[in-house]
Design a protein around this motif. Structure first.
Motif, PDB file in Angstrom:
ATOM      1  N   GLN A  30     -24.414  13.861   5.632  1.00 24.77           N
ATOM      2  CA  GLN A  30     -25.435  14.420   4.737  1.00 24.77           C
ATOM      3  C   GLN A  30     -25.282  15.933   4.556  1.00 24.77           C
ATOM      4  OE1 GLN A  30     -29.351  13.165   5.967  1.00 24.77           O
ATOM      5  NE2 GLN A  30     -28.897  11.001   5.646  1.00 24.77           N
ATOM      6  N   GLY A  31     -24.049  16.347   4.309  1.00 29.47           N
ATOM      7  CA  GLY A  31     -23.815  17.747   3.988  1.00 29.47           C
ATOM      8  C   GLY A  31     -23.597  18.666   5.165  1.00 29.47           C
ATOM      9  N   ARG A  32     -23.747  18.170   6.375  1.00 24.31           N
ATOM     10  CA  ARG A  32     -23.498  18.998   7.550  1.00 24.31           C
ATOM     11  C   ARG A  32     -22.075  18.785   8.052  1.00 24.31           C
ATOM     12  NH1 ARG A  32     -28.371  20.909   9.678  1.00 24.31           N
ATOM     13  NH2 ARG A  32     -26.971  22.311  10.805  1.00 24.31           N
ATOM     14  N   HIS A  33     -21.488  19.818   8.643  1.00 20.41           N
ATOM     15  CA  HIS A  33     -20.179  19.668   9.279  1.00 20.41           C
ATOM     16  C   HIS A  33     -20.421  19.121  10.676  1.00 20.41           C
ATOM     17  CE1 HIS A  33     -16.181  20.155  10.644  1.00 20.41           C
ATOM     18  NE2 HIS A  33     -15.803  21.055   9.759  1.00 20.41           N
ATOM     19  N   LYS A  34     -20.050  17.863  10.897  1.00 19.75           N
ATOM     20  CA  LYS A  34     -20.425  17.201  12.142  1.00 19.75           C
ATOM     21  C   LYS A  34     -19.862  17.888  13.380  1.00 19.75           C
ATOM     22  CE  LYS A  34     -16.697  13.717  11.979  1.00 19.75           C
ATOM     23  NZ  LYS A  34     -16.424  12.256  11.972  1.00 19.75           N
ATOM     24  N   ALA A 115     -12.072  14.533  17.385  1.00 17.52           N
ATOM     25  CA  ALA A 115     -12.876  15.693  17.765  1.00 17.52           C
ATOM     26  C   ALA A 115     -14.352  15.370  17.890  1.00 17.52           C
ATOM     27  CB  ALA A 115     -12.676  16.816  16.754  1.00 17.52           C
ATOM     28  N   ASP A 116     -14.805  14.246  17.327  1.00 21.01           N
ATOM     29  CA  ASP A 116     -16.228  13.931  17.366  1.00 21.01           C
ATOM     30  C   ASP A 116     -16.595  12.937  18.459  1.00 21.01           C
ATOM     31  OD1 ASP A 116     -15.030  11.730  16.190  1.00 21.01           O
ATOM     32  OD2 ASP A 116     -16.573  11.443  14.672  1.00 21.01           O
ATOM     33  N   GLN A 117     -15.690  12.680  19.395  1.00 22.62           N
ATOM     34  CA  GLN A 117     -16.029  11.810  20.531  1.00 22.62           C
ATOM     35  C   GLN A 117     -16.629  12.663  21.651  1.00 22.62           C
ATOM     36  OE1 GLN A 117     -12.338   9.212  20.939  1.00 22.62           O
ATOM     37  NE2 GLN A 117     -13.978   7.685  20.959  1.00 22.62           N
ATOM     38  N   VAL A 118     -17.819  13.154  21.400  1.00 24.67           N
ATOM     39  CA  VAL A 118     -18.419  14.166  22.265  1.00 24.67           C
ATOM     40  C   VAL A 118     -18.918  13.618  23.594  1.00 24.67           C
ATOM     41  CG1 VAL A 118     -19.074  15.650  20.355  1.00 24.67           C
ATOM     42  CG2 VAL A 118     -20.648  13.869  21.103  1.00 24.67           C
ATOM     43  N   LEU A 119     -19.007  12.300  23.737  1.00 22.75           N
ATOM     44  CA  LEU A 119     -19.478  11.729  24.990  1.00 22.75           C
ATOM     45  C   LEU A 119     -18.366  11.520  26.005  1.00 22.75           C
ATOM     46  CD1 LEU A 119     -22.084   9.107  23.702  1.00 22.75           C
ATOM     47  CD2 LEU A 119     -22.506  11.395  24.604  1.00 22.75           C
ATOM     48  N   ASP A 196     -18.218   7.491  18.355  1.00 24.32           N
ATOM     49  CA  ASP A 196     -17.957   8.785  17.717  1.00 24.32           C
ATOM     50  C   ASP A 196     -19.234   9.193  16.980  1.00 24.32           C
ATOM     51  OD1 ASP A 196     -17.901   7.087  15.551  1.00 24.32           O
ATOM     52  OD2 ASP A 196     -15.766   7.301  15.189  1.00 24.32           O
ATOM     53  N   MET A 197     -19.125  10.162  16.069  1.00 23.27           N
ATOM     54  CA  MET A 197     -20.327  10.761  15.499  1.00 23.27           C
ATOM     55  C   MET A 197     -20.117  10.990  14.009  1.00 23.27           C
ATOM     56  SD  MET A 197     -22.308  14.022  17.196  1.00 23.27           S
ATOM     57  CE  MET A 197     -21.568  15.306  16.167  1.00 23.27           C
ATOM     58  N   ASP A 198     -20.307   9.927  13.216  1.00 28.54           N
ATOM     59  CA  ASP A 198     -20.051  10.011  11.780  1.00 28.54           C
ATOM     60  C   ASP A 198     -21.301  10.230  10.944  1.00 28.54           C
ATOM     61  OD1 ASP A 198     -17.277   9.671  11.969  1.00 28.54           O
ATOM     62  OD2 ASP A 198     -17.479   7.496  12.047  1.00 28.54           O
ATOM     63  N   THR A 199     -22.440   9.722  11.395  1.00 24.81           N
ATOM     64  CA  THR A 199     -23.662   9.716  10.586  1.00 24.81           C
ATOM     65  C   THR A 199     -24.796  10.416  11.331  1.00 24.81           C
ATOM     66  OG1 THR A 199     -24.502   7.644  11.515  1.00 24.81           O
ATOM     67  CG2 THR A 199     -22.957   7.476   9.659  1.00 24.81           C
ATOM     68  N   PRO A 200     -25.870  10.761  10.621  1.00 27.52           N
ATOM     69  CA  PRO A 200     -27.042  11.323  11.311  1.00 27.52           C
ATOM     70  C   PRO A 200     -27.575  10.395  12.399  1.00 27.52           C
ATOM     71  CG  PRO A 200     -27.218  11.707   8.954  1.00 27.52           C
ATOM     72  CD  PRO A 200     -26.035  10.803   9.150  1.00 27.52           C
ATOM     73  N   GLU A 201     -27.502   9.090  12.175  1.00 28.49           N
ATOM     74  CA  GLU A 201     -27.962   8.146  13.191  1.00 28.49           C
ATOM     75  C   GLU A 201     -27.079   8.208  14.431  1.00 28.49           C
ATOM     76  OE1 GLU A 201     -29.538   7.325   9.354  1.00 28.49           O
ATOM     77  OE2 GLU A 201     -27.406   7.378   9.937  1.00 28.49           O
ATOM     78  N   ASP A 202     -25.756   8.335  14.223  1.00 28.42           N
ATOM     79  CA  ASP A 202     -24.836   8.503  15.355  1.00 28.42           C
ATOM     80  C   ASP A 202     -25.179   9.767  16.135  1.00 28.42           C
ATOM     81  OD1 ASP A 202     -23.403   6.254  14.523  1.00 28.42           O
ATOM     82  OD2 ASP A 202     -21.879   7.444  13.473  1.00 28.42           O
ATOM     83  N   TYR A 203     -25.451  10.829  15.394  1.00 21.78           N
ATOM     84  CA  TYR A 203     -25.778  12.108  16.026  1.00 21.78           C
ATOM     85  C   TYR A 203     -27.049  11.998  16.867  1.00 21.78           C
ATOM     86  CZ  TYR A 203     -26.842  17.145  16.353  1.00 21.78           C
ATOM     87  OH  TYR A 203     -27.133  18.413  16.796  1.00 21.78           O
ATOM     88  N   ALA A 204     -28.055  11.330  16.342  1.00 20.61           N
ATOM     89  CA  ALA A 204     -29.299  11.149  17.095  1.00 20.61           C
ATOM     90  C   ALA A 204     -29.048  10.365  18.378  1.00 20.61           C
ATOM     91  CB  ALA A 204     -30.336  10.442  16.226  1.00 20.61           C
ATOM     92  N   ARG A 205     -28.193   9.343  18.298  1.00 23.65           N
ATOM     93  CA  ARG A 205     -27.887   8.559  19.494  1.00 23.65           C
ATOM     94  C   ARG A 205     -27.134   9.400  20.516  1.00 23.65           C
ATOM     95  NH1 ARG A 205     -27.545   4.174  15.672  1.00 23.65           N
ATOM     96  NH2 ARG A 205     -25.398   4.708  15.143  1.00 23.65           N
ATOM     97  N   VAL A 206     -26.222  10.249  20.040  1.00 26.36           N
ATOM     98  CA  VAL A 206     -25.487  11.124  20.952  1.00 26.36           C
ATOM     99  C   VAL A 206     -26.440  12.059  21.678  1.00 26.36           C
ATOM    100  CG1 VAL A 206     -23.952  13.137  20.998  1.00 26.36           C
ATOM    101  CG2 VAL A 206     -23.233  11.048  19.828  1.00 26.36           C
ATOM    102  N   LEU A 207     -27.351  12.676  20.930  1.00 31.20           N
ATOM    103  CA  LEU A 207     -28.294  13.603  21.545  1.00 31.20           C
ATOM    104  C   LEU A 207     -29.182  12.893  22.564  1.00 31.20           C
ATOM    105  CD1 LEU A 207     -29.374  15.840  18.528  1.00 31.20           C
ATOM    106  CD2 LEU A 207     -27.634  16.300  20.273  1.00 31.20           C
ATOM    107  N   ARG A 218     -32.735  19.543  11.375  1.00 29.17           N
ATOM    108  CA  ARG A 218     -33.084  18.674  10.250  1.00 29.17           C
ATOM    109  C   ARG A 218     -31.843  18.442   9.395  1.00 29.17           C
ATOM    110  NH1 ARG A 218     -37.595  21.373   6.936  1.00 29.17           N
ATOM    111  NH2 ARG A 218     -37.033  19.623   5.568  1.00 29.17           N
ATOM    112  N   MET A 219     -31.549  17.166   9.139  1.00 29.10           N
ATOM    113  CA  MET A 219     -30.322  16.839   8.435  1.00 29.10           C
ATOM    114  C   MET A 219     -30.417  17.109   6.935  1.00 29.10           C
ATOM    115  SD  MET A 219     -28.398  16.173  10.845  1.00 29.10           S
ATOM    116  CE  MET A 219     -26.977  15.727   9.872  1.00 29.10           C
TER     117      MET A 219
END
Length: 222
Positions: A30-34, A115-119, A196-207, A218-219
């Motif tokens: 959604q426009g953010r650089h993950k 690079a987005d496998q932050v866990l 990995d971390m492709d979507t805002p939902e993925d990001y929320a799960r990572v956090l 805010r996304m």
């Protein structure tokens, strides 16, 4: 006492170099650089590369593309080499080829990381190297979690020239079917290799996994 002519030999752990794929468009975020989103108080890409660096690779090549300068700034001070991929919009394999071609130090194995496998933790990267050293056959290791293919992929450095030329794609899902004798499936006991971390939902799960739920921006912001 050992039998005559035998010795207790400690098998040396293979050396490895790593290619980190950090060139993608983040098109589903959604426009953010993950890779720049904060995770545990640091940019996601820095968290990933810091854990990898602590695993002891001979060298790390980070392949950049979209937002490359910002990715480089986020990794300032870490022991990495940067290589830009002018064809990053063509897909991941072009970045794999650029990264592998840029490796210069002798090593036994090459690990291709997202690079987005932050866990992933430092011990996870070492787990793959140790699993490769112990595997009974093959020259490419792919982690699997409950039937799901994961990353990073590890392959013998003898494949590097073919990967760099684009003739072999170690990340190709058809590779396992087409080269069963070369590919060894590592059954992992945790799910970090498959996240990995492709979507805002993925990001929320990572956090949520890192206990950082208050860090989410805010996304809908630019």
């Amino acid at each position: 006492m050992n039998d005559a002519g035998t010795h207790d030999v400690q098998r040396a752990s293979p050396t490895f170099s790593a290619v980190v794929l950090a060139a993608g468009l983040s098109s589903r975020m959604q426009g953010r650089h993950k890779l720049l989103l904060p995770v545990g108080g640091q940019p996601a890409v820095r968290r990933t590369v810091s854990a990898l660096a602590a695993a002891g690779p001979v060298e790390i090549v980070v392949v950049t593309g979209y937002g490359g300068r910002a990715v480089m700034d986020a990794l300032d001070g870490l022991p990495v080499t940067f290589r830009g991929n002018p064809r990053y919009e063509e897909g991941q394999m072009s970045s794999v080829a650029v990264g592998v071609a840029s490796l210069s130090a002798p090593c036994d194995l090459v690990m291709v990381c997202l690079a987005d496998q932050v866990l992933l933790e430092t011990a996870d990267y070492r787990e793959l190297i140790d699993a490769f050293a112990a595997m009974p056959r093959g020259s490419i290791l792919v982690p699997f979690v409950d039937g799901r293919r994961g990353n990073p992929v590890v392959f013998s450095a003898s494949f590097a020239a073919e990967v760099a030329s684009g003739h072999v794609n170690p990340g190709c899902r058809k590779l396992i079917a087409e080269h069963p004798d070369e590919v060894f499936i590592h059954a992992a006991a945790h799910d970090r290799f498959a996240l990995d971390m492709d979507t805002p939902e993925d990001y929320a799960r990572v956090l949520a996994r890192v206990g950082d739920v208050n860090d989410a921006p805010r996304m809908d912001l630019p």
